[in-house]
Scaffold this motif. Structure first.
Motif, PDB file in Angstrom:
ATOM      1  N   ILE A  42      -3.959   2.238   5.352  1.00  0.00           N
ATOM      2  CA  ILE A  42      -2.650   2.445   5.975  1.00  0.00           C
ATOM      3  C   ILE A  42      -2.770   2.404   7.497  1.00  0.00           C
ATOM      4  CG2 ILE A  42      -0.788   4.113   6.314  1.00  0.00           C
ATOM      5  CD1 ILE A  42      -1.233   5.028   3.431  1.00  0.00           C
ATOM      6  N   ILE A  43      -3.774   3.089   8.037  1.00  0.00           N
ATOM      7  CA  ILE A  43      -3.943   3.130   9.494  1.00  0.00           C
ATOM      8  C   ILE A  43      -4.322   1.755  10.037  1.00  0.00           C
ATOM      9  CG2 ILE A  43      -5.337   4.092  11.368  1.00  0.00           C
ATOM     10  CD1 ILE A  43      -5.585   6.656   9.672  1.00  0.00           C
TER      11      ILE A  43
ATOM     12  N   VAL B  31       0.839  -1.205   0.000  1.00  0.00           N
ATOM     13  CA  VAL B  31       0.000   0.000   0.000  1.00  0.00           C
ATOM     14  C   VAL B  31       0.871   1.253   0.000  1.00  0.00           C
ATOM     15  CG1 VAL B  31      -1.591   1.369   1.419  1.00  0.00           C
ATOM     16  CG2 VAL B  31      -2.036  -1.056   1.050  1.00  0.00           C
ATOM     17  N   ILE B  32       1.942   1.247   0.792  1.00  0.00           N
ATOM     18  CA  ILE B  32       2.850   2.399   0.844  1.00  0.00           C
ATOM     19  C   ILE B  32       3.501   2.631  -0.516  1.00  0.00           C
ATOM     20  CG2 ILE B  32       4.976   3.292   1.842  1.00  0.00           C
ATOM     21  CD1 ILE B  32       2.611   3.425   3.725  1.00  0.00           C
ATOM     22  N   VAL B  33       3.960   1.555  -1.165  1.00  0.00           N
ATOM     23  CA  VAL B  33       4.623   1.684  -2.473  1.00  0.00           C
ATOM     24  C   VAL B  33       3.651   2.235  -3.511  1.00  0.00           C
ATOM     25  CG1 VAL B  33       5.632   0.383  -4.397  1.00  0.00           C
ATOM     26  CG2 VAL B  33       6.376  -0.080  -2.059  1.00  0.00           C
TER      27      VAL B  33
ATOM     28  N   ILE C 293      -2.480  -3.085  12.883  1.00  0.00           N
ATOM     29  CA  ILE C 293      -2.420  -4.538  13.079  1.00  0.00           C
ATOM     30  C   ILE C 293      -0.970  -5.018  13.101  1.00  0.00           C
ATOM     31  CG2 ILE C 293      -2.968  -6.768  12.036  1.00  0.00           C
ATOM     32  CD1 ILE C 293      -5.582  -5.619  11.092  1.00  0.00           C
ATOM     33  N   VAL C 294      -0.160  -4.491  12.173  1.00  0.00           N
ATOM     34  CA  VAL C 294       1.263  -4.864  12.147  1.00  0.00           C
ATOM     35  C   VAL C 294       1.928  -4.497  13.467  1.00  0.00           C
ATOM     36  CG1 VAL C 294       3.496  -4.376  11.076  1.00  0.00           C
ATOM     37  CG2 VAL C 294       1.472  -4.721   9.644  1.00  0.00           C
TER      38      VAL C 294
ATOM     39  N   ASN D 142     -10.124   8.181   1.172  1.00  0.00           N
ATOM     40  CA  ASN D 142     -10.594   7.614   2.438  1.00  0.00           C
ATOM     41  C   ASN D 142     -10.157   6.161   2.589  1.00  0.00           C
ATOM     42  OD1 ASN D 142     -11.900  10.005   3.114  1.00  0.00           O
ATOM     43  ND2 ASN D 142     -13.817   9.395   2.129  1.00  0.00           N
ATOM     44  N   SER D 143     -10.254   5.397   1.474  1.00  0.00           N
ATOM     45  CA  SER D 143      -9.876   3.991   1.517  1.00  0.00           C
ATOM     46  C   SER D 143      -8.383   3.836   1.768  1.00  0.00           C
ATOM     47  CB  SER D 143     -10.261   3.314   0.191  1.00  0.00           C
ATOM     48  OG  SER D 143      -9.832   1.969   0.171  1.00  0.00           O
TER      49      SER D 143
END
Length: 330
Positions: free
Chosen positions: A309-310, A282-284, A315-316, A303-304
């Motif tokens: 990311i949050i 997602v970051i990439v 969770i990570v 928004n998605s």
């Protein structure tokens, strides 16, 4: 430097205004041909780095026109005396990636449940489970090569960035189906041949460490980059599959003989790997500027993306804390 060819069938009454706007994108070459009394075909030879901007323009325009059709073709070679070598050197410094439209078509196809997907997962699960029993890294890696998990996993991250919930659920179901099938195959083989408690390959998937999280983060980033750059997915797909298939197989084999501590630890490893892969992917995709073009879609995508990311990052972090706590107890 790479090129692509766009073919657009445009209604005759809108052709002049559309052609004028297209020329602002500075395509390398423009050809036009009258198809019939109502339609004109325009062909554009464009630099691949500019393809997404032009397709975005066509996407906005086609939303207002029912009779407009656009096709995209790869160009293997382009020979012209007018093409400047200096211009090519100027563009080589930029990071090239496939357009959003190309990525969507590619990911959508690889994130779909079908007989081929189930067959490859079935074969990969058998090979990986046997590799764990024989304590053979080469056999495990061989199973990873044919595991088709890169597409659906990257599809989850890509759909999250765009706010495309239809593609998101399709990708999620495909990933879940692949993992469940792998676990079921491992359960069956575990009942038939027993659980290899002395196998280093097996035991290494019954514990979680910080290095596993770093490996999964790297696998997710590599998967997203290879998809954007249209690199051969088999090589990078091995990294993603290594993070998912062996833990799922160990989880299944452990559950087959009621070794719940091993099953829980392998499940934790699997969860950590999945979330880490999705987070880095997602970051990439975010840093690469993947986003829709329509205003209403942009709001949904923003928004998605933020939620993804949050949510995944949280969770990570929680899983990381749990890993540190478990390792501290041991």
């Amino acid at each position: 430097m790479s090129f692509q060819l766009i073919e657009a069938y445009i209604p005759k009454d809108r052709f002049s205004s559309i052609q004028e706007n297209i020329e602002k994108f500075n395509p390398l070459k423009i050809w036009t041909r009258k198809v019939d009394s109502d339609c004109i075909l325009i062909r554009l030879l464009v630099d691949s780095t500019a393809i997404e901007d032009i397709l975005d323009y066509f996407e906005r325009t086609s939303a207002q026109l029912e009779d407009m059709e656009i096709m995209l073709f790869p160009v293997d070679a382009y020979i012209s005396k007018k093409y400047s070598a200096e211009k090519e050197e100027k563009h080589e410094a930029h990071l090239e990636r496939a357009s959003r439209q190309e990525l969507y078509s590619s990911i959508e196809g690889s994130a779909t449940l079908n007989a081929g997907y189930f067959l490859f997962v079935l074969i990969a699960a058998i090979v990986v489970t046997i590799g764990l029993i024989k304590n053979s890294p080469s056999i495990v890696i061989g199973g990873m090569v044919i595991a088709p998990l890169l597409g659906p996993v990257v599809g989850v991250a890509f759909a999250s960035i765009l706010g495309d919930f239809k593609l998101l659920w399709r990708s999620v179901l495909t990933v879940i189906a692949g993992i469940l099938l792998s676990a079921v195959i491992a359960i069956i083989i575990g009942l038939l041949f027993g659980v290899p408690l002395k196998s280093g390959e097996f035991l290494s998937r019954t514990s979680v460490s910080i290095s596993d999280i770093l490996l999964a983060l790297a696998a997710g980033a590599a998967g997203a980059l290879s998809t954007m750059k249209k690199f051969p997915s088999a090589l990078v797909g091995v990294m993603v599959a290594v993070a998912l298939m062996p833990p799922a197989a160990v989880m299944g084999m452990s559950a087959s003989v009621f070794l719940w501590p091993e099953a829980l630890r392998s499940t934790l490893l699997l969860s950590v790997n999945i979330c880490s892969i999705l987070f880095s992917a997602v970051i990439v995709f975010t840093l690469a500027g993947i986003r829709p073009v329509k205003y209403e879609d942009i709001k949904i995508a923003n928004n998605s993306r933020n939620f993804s990311i949050i949510f995944v990052g949280t969770i990570v972090l929680l899983l990381l804390i749990e890993v540190l706590y478990i390792n501290h107890l041991h």
